[in-house]
Design a protein around this motif. Structure first.
Motif, PDB file in Angstrom:
ATOM      1  N   PRO A 268       0.669  -1.295  -0.166  1.00 14.71           N
ATOM      2  CA  PRO A 268       0.007   0.062   0.119  1.00 14.71           C
ATOM      3  C   PRO A 268       0.749   1.381   0.014  1.00 14.71           C
ATOM      4  CG  PRO A 268      -0.657  -1.684   1.688  1.00 14.71           C
ATOM      5  CD  PRO A 268       0.818  -1.965   1.216  1.00 14.71           C
TER       6      PRO A 268
ATOM      7  N   VAL B  81      -7.266   1.684   0.057  1.00 16.31           N
ATOM      8  CA  VAL B  81      -5.869   1.498  -0.071  1.00 16.31           C
ATOM      9  C   VAL B  81      -5.314   1.575  -1.519  1.00 16.31           C
ATOM     10  CG1 VAL B  81      -4.312  -0.393   0.006  1.00 16.31           C
ATOM     11  CG2 VAL B  81      -6.210  -0.208   1.740  1.00 16.31           C
TER      12      VAL B  81
ATOM     13  N   TRP C 250      -8.701  -0.578   3.982  1.00 12.98           N
ATOM     14  CA  TRP C 250      -8.021  -1.069   4.860  1.00 12.98           C
ATOM     15  C   TRP C 250      -8.591  -1.666   6.025  1.00 12.98           C
ATOM     16  CZ3 TRP C 250      -2.687  -1.232   5.170  1.00 12.98           C
ATOM     17  CH2 TRP C 250      -2.049  -1.260   6.577  1.00 12.98           C
TER      18      TRP C 250
END
Ligand code: COA
Ligand code: AMP
Length: 630
Positions: A233, A250, A456
């Motif tokens: 990420p 992300v 996330w």
């Protein structure tokens, strides 16, 4: 090649298309293939590559001999200052900051929250994280402590980098008390905070937790770029969904690099050395993609603008910046132009500046209304290009790809799908609709490189929010249609998201705040049409039985509560107290009908309404605050 050829070329061989685009990136280990579909319907791109974003955005330009080129221009009409940073200087500044973060224990994969205004240090902080593989999450300065706390708890940052203050016209935004308040509220405590002190307000540091931006960099070993895996990420960016819990989008490293680089030439027609200006904020996706990463990856000069389209000091500021820095392309939200047009309808400020460098105006972030487009075209004399995208995608889903072929502009349409996006308009059952018919806009999976692979720490939420309504598709949350020529029209959201001055906000989140007021039994928030900001939130409050305080008092407290809990950016200023909310017989609040009443539009009486008389009560209440004109 024409747009059609490029698009069909991608469609017939997406793997070859993206592998070719990947040639523009400096890889530590080049990818052996583009798409990884081993975990479908979750997809990754360039998984087996190793690469560093900061190297591609900064160091490689210095290595190529362009160190003296200006990378960033901070233009701040609010502080009346301009400051230029070359690529060579940016490399030094970022590698020192990255070294200092590492010396304090920040490593690859650690999260770092950045809470800063429009200063170049915000971009440097993003790049410093990328340099060492730390995952940044920038939080917009207009959010209050509570919103910051929610993000701290979700991503559990090792460190928070903040400025002492931000500057809004006529007001200093004291960041430090907001930061301290957020850390107090959050369960996940950062190990340390880095405070960038601005001269407008020097904040008091907390011993043992806070370090000074300059002080903590003294004498540190600068950090080199750390290669990370392709799907590492690059950042998390929180965006509004349907509830008070924001979604942590992300952004995967390698796909982000490849896609953004591709867009700079193909969509924006930018070449290295040219000046690109996205008049947005680093707290939004436009700021991530087109103030920080996109222009730098492509070797452009990017402008960090700390000001407003009007009032800093006047409606000529945008033209002054274009003239001073020879901006080739300006990217902003239509609301900025509505603000300028309102102050200077005849465009008198334009005559004072040399705008010959400007070739294109790009608009996105909200629907571009024809009046605004026509005014901008007429006054600027350059093409005005609407394009459509989202935080989730990180770059345009639909655009007019100027660097490939300038297609005819159809006012009201952000033009055509970009390679990577197979856009379909679906009915409720998920079947594609004929051209010209309105439906939900969805994109056939997989989404292209750079788009969100997941949320996330919330894979199930990712699936249920985006992939479950239409199996095999990504649900955009927008509704619209495609015409005979393949042009898209974006008409409305299908969820609770509203768009206020180009800012994406959740009415659901505002309802949660209002419901927490002790006198509120039930509530609803809608987005009413606003001539300047596109939409404005409007609250409806039903008070608890037995509450005998004046309505105005409760409304004022609710307005203050939303500002305190979500932040000034929510622009929640109006609410009315009503006896009941209009509902269907099954108890669903009829928000769509309420929007039509507020906007003084005709509406059909919903067949399932519980009690039609309520709509007259709603109308009367709205008329009391200037809406629902007879
Ligand atoms: N930090 C703290 N507060 C902020 C802020 C920030 N970074 N950004 C906005 N705010 C505050 C504003 O000061 C305002 O506060 P107020 O209620 O005390 O007046 C409130 O949040 C609402 O802001 P906004 O909706 O932006 O209204 P505005 O009146 O300040 O400005 C525009 C209106 C149209 C000029 C402005 O929204 C604008 O320039 N938009 C450009 C487009 C843009 O940036 N889009 C982002 C996505 S591309
Ligand atoms: P954000 O994630 O903040 O960029 O907001 C994305 C949403 O803004 C989209 O889903 C649309 O609802 C809206 N939007 C963005 N660009 C456009 C556009 N060009 N035309 C219409 N709506 C847009």
């Amino acid at each position: 090649m024409s747009y059609r050829e490029v698009y069909e070329g991608w469609k017939s061989d997406p793997e070859a298309f993206w592998m070719k685009a990947a040639d523009a990136i400096d890889w530590d280990t080049p990818p052996s293939r583009a798409l990884n579909d081993s975990n479908a319907p979750l997809y990754e791109w360039f998984t087996d590559a190793r690469v560093n974003t900061c190297w591609n955005a900064v160091d490689r330009h210095v290595k190529a001999g362009r160190g003296d080129q200006v990378a960033l221009i901070h233009d701040s009409p609010i502080t009346n200052s301009t400051h230029k940073i070359t690529y060579a200087a940016l490399k030094d500044r970022v590698s020192r900051l990255a070294g200092a973060l590492r010396a304090k224990g920040v490593e690859t994969g650690d999260r770092v929250i950045i809470y800063m205004p429009m200063v170049p240090e915000a971009v440097e902080a993003m790049l410093a994280c990328a340099r060492i593989g730390a995952i940044h999450s920038v939080v917009f300065g207009g959010f209050a402590a509570n919103e910051l706390a929610v993000r701290i708890d979700d991503c559990a940052p090792k460190c928070i980098i903040a400025a002492s203050c931000g500057l809004e016209p006529g007001r200093v935004v004291h960041y430090k008390p907001l930061l301290d308040g957020a850390i107090e509220l959050a369960e996940a405590k950062p190990e340390f905070c880095v405070i960038f002190q601005r001269e407008q307000q020097v904040a008091e540091l907390i011993d043992g937790r806070d370090v000074d931006w300059h002080g903590f960099q003294a004498g540190v070993e600068p950090a080199d770029c750390v290669p990370v895996e392709g799907d590492h990420p690059a950042y998390i960016l929180y965006t509004s969904g349907t509830t008070g819990q924001p979604k942590g989008v992300v952004r995967p490293t390698a796909g982000h690099l490849v896609a953004l680089h591709w867009t700079m030439k193909s969509i924006y027609d930018m070449d290295p050395g040219e000046v690109f200006w996205a008049a947005s904020d680093v707290g939004w996706v436009v700021g991530h993609s087109y103030i920080c990463y996109g222009p730098l990856i492509a070797g452009n000069t990017s402008i960090v603008f700390e000001g407003k389209p009007v009032g800093t000091p006047d409606a000529g500021t945008f033209w002054r910046v274009i003239a001073d820095h020879k901006v080739k392309s300006l990217f902003t939200a239509p609301t900025a132009f509505r603000a300028i047009k309102r102050e200077d309808p005849k465009g008198e400020f334009l005559g004072k500046y040399d705008l010959s460098s400007l070739e294109t105006l790009f608009l996105a972030g909200e629907r571009a209304d024809p009046d605004t487009i026509e005014w901008a075209q007429d006054k600027l004399g350059v093409p005005v290009i609407d394009h459509w995208w989202q935080t989730e995608t990180g770059f345009a889903i639909a655009a007019n790809p100027l660097g490939i072929e300038k297609l005819p502009v159809k006012i009201g349409s952000p033009s055509v799908p970009m390679p990577g996006y197979d856009v379909q308009v679906l009915n409720d059952e998920g079947h594609p609709l004929p051209k010209g018919e309105l439906g939900a806009i969805a994109v056939k999976l997989p989404l292209p490189p750079g788009t969100l692979p997941t949320l996330w720490n919330a894979e199930e939420r990712f699936k249920s929010s985006y992939l479950s309504t239409f199996p095999g598709y990504y649900e955009t949350g927008d509704a619209g249609m495609i015409d005979e020529d393949g042009y898209l029209y974006i008409m409305a959201r299908t969820d609770d998201v509203i768009n206020v001055a180009g800012h994406r906000l959740s009415t659901g989140a505002m309802e949660e705040v209002l419901a927490s007021h002790r006198d509120v039994a039930e509530c609803a928030v809608i987005g009413a049409t606003d001539a300047l900001k596109g939409q404005l939130p409007l609250g409806f409050l039903c008070t608890n039985a037995g509450t005998n305080r004046p309505d105005e008092e409760i409304v004022a407290e609710c307005v203050a509560l939303v500002r305190e809990k979500i932040g000034p950016v929510a622009a929640f200023k109006h609410a009315v107290v009503v006896d009941r909310l209009p509902k269907t017989r099954s108890g669903k609040i009829l928000r769509g009908t309420m929007v039509k009443i507020a906007d003084s539009q005709d509406y059909k009486m919903p067949a399932t309404i519980d009690d039609p008389a309520i709509l007259d009560e709603i109308k009367l209440a709205l008329q009391g605050i200037g809406y629902a004109k007879a």
